[in-house]
Each structure stands twice: as C-alpha cells, then as structure tokens.
Design a protein around this motif. Structure first.
Motif, PDB file in Angstrom:
ATOM      1  N   CYS A 335       0.973  -1.215   0.131  1.00 37.47           N
ATOM      2  CA  CYS A 335      -0.251   0.154  -0.066  1.00 37.47           C
ATOM      3  C   CYS A 335       0.887   1.244   0.148  1.00 37.47           C
ATOM      4  CB  CYS A 335      -0.868   0.073   1.350  1.00 37.47           C
ATOM      5  SG  CYS A 335      -1.777   1.729   1.349  1.00 37.47           S
ATOM      6  N   CYS A 338       0.384   3.741   3.290  1.00 39.83           N
ATOM      7  CA  CYS A 338       0.862   3.523   4.826  1.00 39.83           C
ATOM      8  C   CYS A 338       2.118   2.595   4.784  1.00 39.83           C
ATOM      9  CB  CYS A 338      -0.188   2.649   5.708  1.00 39.83           C
ATOM     10  SG  CYS A 338      -0.506   1.171   5.114  1.00 39.83           S
ATOM     11  N   CYS A 356      -5.950  -3.241   1.788  1.00 36.82           N
ATOM     12  CA  CYS A 356      -5.006  -2.485   2.711  1.00 36.82           C
ATOM     13  C   CYS A 356      -5.528  -2.753   4.288  1.00 36.82           C
ATOM     14  CB  CYS A 356      -4.436  -1.030   2.726  1.00 36.82           C
ATOM     15  SG  CYS A 356      -3.500  -0.464   4.073  1.00 36.82           S
ATOM     16  N   SER A 358      -4.563  -1.907   7.048  1.00 32.03           N
ATOM     17  CA  SER A 358      -3.722  -1.097   8.203  1.00 32.03           C
ATOM     18  C   SER A 358      -4.686  -0.697   9.364  1.00 32.03           C
ATOM     19  CB  SER A 358      -2.870  -0.025   7.602  1.00 32.03           C
ATOM     20  OG  SER A 358      -3.955   0.874   6.707  1.00 32.03           O
ATOM     21  N   CYS A 368      -4.733   5.166   1.939  1.00 34.23           N
ATOM     22  CA  CYS A 368      -4.902   3.877   1.823  1.00 34.23           C
ATOM     23  C   CYS A 368      -6.064   3.383   1.160  1.00 34.23           C
ATOM     24  CB  CYS A 368      -5.145   3.238   3.241  1.00 34.23           C
ATOM     25  SG  CYS A 368      -3.441   3.093   4.296  1.00 34.23           S
TER      26      CYS A 368
HETATM   27 ZN   LIG Z   1      -2.435   1.427   3.597  1.00 37.60          ZN
END
Ligand SMILES: [Zn+2]
Length: 683
Positions: A335, A338, A356, A358, A368
């Motif tokens: 990604c 991030c 993603c 995160s 993201c």
């Molecule tokens: Zn991300």
C-alpha cells in the motif's frame, strides 16, 4: 573398611541409603558390571552393621544425565531425607561423583555435616563433621570435575581433528551408507535410493516441503535406526513434514561433509532449572564443511537453491510465498499510503481484491485504498511481457556480455595478485634461507617478513576463490531468445497455473505498490524490478464490485411500465428486441431484470388466475400474519396451487373465507379472547 570406626550405633539406628546413578541408558544397558557393583553396596551396608530392613536403595536416577540435579528425582529424595535427619549413612560407588556438579555435592556434604550423616564409598567412610574428611571430599570432588574437563577436552580435540579431515564417522541419513572401506556411498538398495531422490524431484515440482508430503501420500519413506534394539535396520514409515525438512536441509545429500551443524547451549528456565537446548548454526558458522566429500543426490548449487526456496517459504520468518489463488501480485503488493503489505482477498467466483489492512492496527492513512485484483494484475502482467520481448532480451544479453567480461577482468586481476604474492613469498623465503644462521638479528627480521608474505599469499588466494565463486553461470543466448519468443503463449496457456505465473513474475519484479492518487477514477501502480529500475503505470480504476453501473433510463422506463404485468422472461425478450443493454454493456438476463425490480421496487405480475389470491392478500383480508396462511397450506387446512414461479395461489371463495375466520375465532393461540372464555380451573 577405611574409617569403619566412625560408624556409631546412632548411625546404625537410622536408615542406610544406597544411591545409584548411571548417566545414560546406554551405560545402564552396556555397563551392567557397574550397575551390579552399585547394587552390591546394599550388602556392604549390611556388612557394616545395618539391619537389612534399614537398608534402602534409590535407583530412580539410572539412565538420567547427572549434570544437574533438577531432573533427578532420586537425588532430590536423597537430599530431603538427609535434611530430615533420618539417614545414618549414604552409600555410593564414588561419593565425589554422586552429583556431577560440585554444587550438588557441596549441598549434600553441608546437609550431611549438619545432620551428622556419614557418606560411604569404596574408599572409606567420610564423617563431614571431621575437617579432614570434609577437606578430602572437597578435593576429590574438584579433581573429578577437573578430570572430566580434561578428558572431554582431549576427546573433543581428537574428534575435531578427525572431523577436519572428514574422517569422523557420524550416522548417515537414509540413502547414504558406509561401504566396507569406510567411504560414504549411496545406498545400494534401489528402493531406498529412489525414495531419497524422489524427495528432491518432488520439491522441484511442488515447490514446498508440504507439497512433497502431499506427493508422498500413501507411500512410505525409509528410516534407518541408530542404536537400540533396531540398530541398523531399515524401517518404512509415512513421510512427515519434519522428515522432509530434515532431508532437504541435510548437506550430506549434496555430497558435503559437515561437522558442527548444531550446537548445544545451556539455558536457565523460569523455574531456575538448567536445561540443554540444541540449536542449528547458520551455514557460515559451520566449523567444518568439505564439499564433494562423497557422491550425493544433488549438487551443492542445488542445495543452496533449496535452502533459498525453504527460506522464501518460511512465513514465520516474514516471507510471503506464492499461494494457489489467481491474484498475481499476492505477497508482493504494497500500500503506497501506509507502506504496509496489502492482502489478497477472494470474494467467490475467483474475484479477488487487494486490500490494505492497516485500519486493523489503527495506522490507516487517507491514501490507503483497496483495488480489484484483475486491474492491477493485467497492468503488471502487461509490463512483464513487454519487458520480455525478443528485442528487450537481446539488449539484456548484450549487457550480460559486458557483465561477464567485467567479471573475467576482476578474476584475472585476482589471478595476477596471487602470482605476485607467490613471487614475493618465494623471494622472502630465499632471502631467509641465504642468511647466515649466526646472524640471528637479521634472520629474525627476515623470518617475520617471510611469514607476512605467506599470509598475504593466503589472502590473495582467498580473494581469487571469492571472485571465481561470484561468477554467475549464464544461459546460452539461443535458448534464451527462443524462450522469450514463446513466453506470451506460455503465460496465457491454460496449463500454466497461477503459482507458475507468480513465480515467473517474481523472478523479475521485486514488488508492486499501489501509489496514492488524488483522482479517484484512476489508480497509479509502481513496479520495482529486481534490477533496481522502477516503472509507474496509470490505469482507470474499475468500479468497486457490488455496485453495478446505473441502468440506462430507457430500459428502466420499460421495466417500470411493463414490469407489474410482464414476467421476467418476457421482459428479457422485450429488452433484447429493443437492443437495450445494462450499464456494464451486457445484454439483460433474468438476474439483471430482478436487480432493476429490486432497485426501483417494481412489483412482479401476480401469478394468480380467476378467483385465486396470493398469501399476502389472504393475510390482509383475514387480518392475520402471512405465516398463519402458510401454516394452513402446509398442514392441508387450506387448498393452494403453486405457480411455475414457485408462488402460492389460493382459490378464494366466501366459503373459504368463512372457514378461515371460524378457525381464527376458535383458536386460543390466534385469538386471546377465545382463551379467556374458557372456565378457569380452581383447586
Ligand atoms: Zn495502507
């Protein structure tokens, strides 16, 4: 016995404990003489005046290593009974070796002194309250420790020297045996040989140790027993993942002789006990490695390739190996928002997306994104195939030619350095040999110089070996060109699995990044090649799955107008006649029509004929729930016909309605008033 006078009636009134120990099971099995002598100590105690019923033998520690008292329950029992003061004497074959560590013995001696317990061995009787006895025992204990150390040191040094010559014999893995002359050869048993060779062949095909296990399903793998009752015998057992790894990681199969692949280390666990753990050493730290020591099943280069493959499969170590799914960039897509890895998620029908994750760690950034896998995959595969056209390969080969000649120049320089170092060493030697032996000052300086030159020669030799080792083998030009021309066909061939495609992709592409992009209709994809070069591709972002494109209004209008009176099949025919298409550009099918009905809440035409009504209508007229009507039809209380579309049609007459109403009125369940009219029963 020496010091027998130290035994008093007070000692004889208490128990005499005979403590037996033998560190390994092999010693117990093979040194029966020693074990018998230890048991004979009970007779010694009786001869020294203890009543037979007061003599006890503790033999729970036979076959347990003596380096620490932690695991030895027998020694612990001995200690606790000495502490309780119920023991008159402890008998052992050699008291100074009761415990292998000095600390154990020191503890026992201290407790024996406090409780005036005698320690007795073949040398005599020790009364620890007597300073001389205490000193003698302490000395003996220290000496036995020193003796063990020196013995172990000599044995280890001899072993190491033999290992450095490649002559130290160690158990061989299955598939390799010692011949009559002590040389390592492949097992003459063809079945064993085939089994061992098949492991390596299967790994090549399957790409993982678990793949090898799967390929061996229903087939057994040989194992040779070492020591014990089965020594030397071949036994066949199902192949386990652990066994596969043992075989793949064993350098003996690559014809190499290795000593010191594992080390044992002492560790103190949470309970304060000392434990010995075995750990594998990294290859660079193996003390002895002799390549081409014996015939192997694979070459050393293949061994290194297997090692790299296993490391790339080791997800616990952070590797993200290729998996079965169709998403090409699985494991290598990052990604760009991030910087975290993106996961390949599958949503049925093999539709995949890169997402993603995160947000799970609370690290989500505005950049993201998630994206449909095929959009990225098509772009990346396109870039890969474009990089492998015959023209590009020709360019690469020209560059490779330059690299090869550069390598050759490097190794030629190293060869010259070795020649020069040899010449200088020879000169220093000649100068040293020509000096008069009486001229010691000069001789000493020249000797030092000669040694320095010899060291320089050794260094130059190593540099040459390193330069030659790093020379990569180059495939020949014609086969590469042929391969490049056939690549697109191979890539799209139905027999090529997603795994193959991913492996091919990873040979050239290091990773793919979904870069942050302000325009939501576009996606920017960064490709980093293994060469260090980077490319950027901008594509149209596909619509998120699950939300279809809006249906063009003429088609919607038609469905809105005719929907309530036309069946879905009829609508599909009508829409096809007018040439209408869905928002995605496909002809309308039943599913698409159903979706439009659902989206705009357009009712379907009623399947009921004549006096028939639907379940919902019946429920509305009777002011009850549709569930009640369904229940009546299922239990045969109400006639109904099922339409071709699967909906229930109820022939409705005033008589039917009256029947239903009567049923509701009489039902205590449907009509609470009916329940209340029944007389209550009082006790
Ligand atoms: Zn991300």
């Amino acid at each position: 016995m020496n010091g027998e006078h130290k035994i008093t009636s007070g000692h004889r009134a208490r128990t005499a404990l005979v403590y037996l120990r033998q560190p390994t099971l092999m010693q117990v099995r093979e040194h029966t003489e020693s074990t018998l002598r230890q048991y004979a100590l009970a007779d010694t105690a009786i001869a020294l005046g203890w009543a037979p019923r007061d003599v006890e033998v503790i033999d729970r520690d036979l076959g347990l290593p003596g380096t620490s008292a932690a695991h030895r329950q027998g020694f612990r029992e001995l200690m606790s009974r000495v502490c309780l003061g119920e023991v008159g004497a402890v008998l052992g074959l050699e008291i100074s070796r009761l415990g292998r560590s000095n600390a154990d013995l020191a503890r026992l001696a201290e407790m024996a002194r406090l409780t005036s317990t005698l320690l007795i061995d073949s040398d005599g009787v020790y009364d620890l309250a007597d300073f001389n006895d205490w000193l003698v025992l302490g000395l003996k204990s220290t000496m036995s420790q020193a003796e063990l150390h020196i013995m172990a040191g000599r044995l280890q040094a001899a072993k190491r020297a033999a290992a450095e010559r490649g002559e130290l014999r160690a158990p061989l893995p299955v598939g390799l045996v010692y011949d009559d002359g002590g040389m390592v050869v492949t097992d003459p048993d063809a079945e064993v040989q085939a089994a061992a060779a098949d492991i390596f062949a299967c790994l090549l095909a399957a790409g993982s140790a678990y793949g090898v296990v799967a390929a061996f399903a229903g087939r057994k793998f040989p194992q040779r027993a070492y020591g014990g009752a089965w020594a030397g015998q071949l036994r066949w057992a199902p192949l386990t993942h652990h066994r596969v790894l043992q075989v793949l990681k064993n350098p003996a199969y690559a014809g190499a002789y290795v000593y010191g692949r594992c080390v044992t280390r002492k560790k103190i666990d949470a309970d304060g006990n000392v434990r010995t753990v075995t750990a594998d050493l990294p290859r660079a730290q193996w003390p002895v490695l002799i390549k081409d020591h014996h015939p192997g099943y694979i070459t050393w280069e293949e061994y290194l390739a297997i090692e790299a493959r296993l490391a790339a499969n080791h997800t616990g170590g952070g590797a993200r190996p290729v998996r079965e799914g169709t998403a090409l960039c699985q494991g290598i897509i990052i990604c760009g928002g991030c910087g975290g890895p993106m996961a390949a998620n599958y949503h049925g029908d093999d539709r995949a997306s890169y997402e993603c994750h995160s947000h799970r760690d609370g690290k989500k950034t505005p950049g993201c994104r998630s994206i449909t896998a095929h959009a990225v995959d098509d772009a990346v595969a396109g870039a890969l195939l474009a990089a492998l056209t015959p023209e590009q390969v020709a360019l690469a080969l020209a560059a490779a030619g330059e690299v090869t000649s550069q390598h050759q120049r490097t190794s030629r320089a190293a060869e010259l350095a070795v020649e020069r170092a040899r010449y200088e060493a020879d000169r220093a030697e000649r100068a040293f040999s020509q000096v008069e032996p009486e001229n010691r000052l000069v001789a000493r300086t020249l000797e030092a110089r000669w040694e320095a030159k010899l060291a320089a020669l050794a260094d130059a030799g190593q540099a040459l070996a390193a330069a030659q080792d790093t020379l990569p083998p180059l495939p020949d030009r014609a086969s590469l060109e042929k391969l490049a021309a056939g690549l697109p066909a191979l890539w799209h061939a139905p027999t090529t699995t997603p795994r193959d495609r991913k492996r091919l992709l990873r040979t050239l592409i290091a990773d793919v990044t979904l870069l942050p992009e302000a325009n939501r209709a576009k996606a920017r994809i960064g490709i980093r090649w293994h060469t260090g070069a980077a490319d950027e591709i901008v594509i149209d972002r596909p619509r998120p799955t699950g939300v279809p494109a809006p249906t063009p209004s003429p088609a919607t209008g038609l469905i809105r107008e005719l929907g309530p009176v036309t069946s879905n099949t009829g609508l599909v025919t009508l829409l096809a006649q007018r040439g209408y298409r869905t928002g995605a550009g496909r002809p309308f099918d039943i599913k698409a029509v159903q979706w439009v009905r659902h989206a705009y809440q357009i009712p379907s035409p009623s399947p009921c004929r004549g006096t028939e009504i639907s379940v919902a209508e019946a429920a509305r007229r009777l002011a009850c729930s549709p569930g009640v009507v369904y229940y009546w039809t299922e239990t045969g209380q109400l006639d109904a016909r099922r339409s071709p579309g699967g909906r229930l049609c109820i022939p409705w007459t005033p008589a039917t309605e009256a029947d239903c109403r009567a049923r509701i009125t009489s039902s205590g369940h449907l009509n609470p008033a009916a329940r209340r009219t029944r007389p209550r029963q009082h006790r």
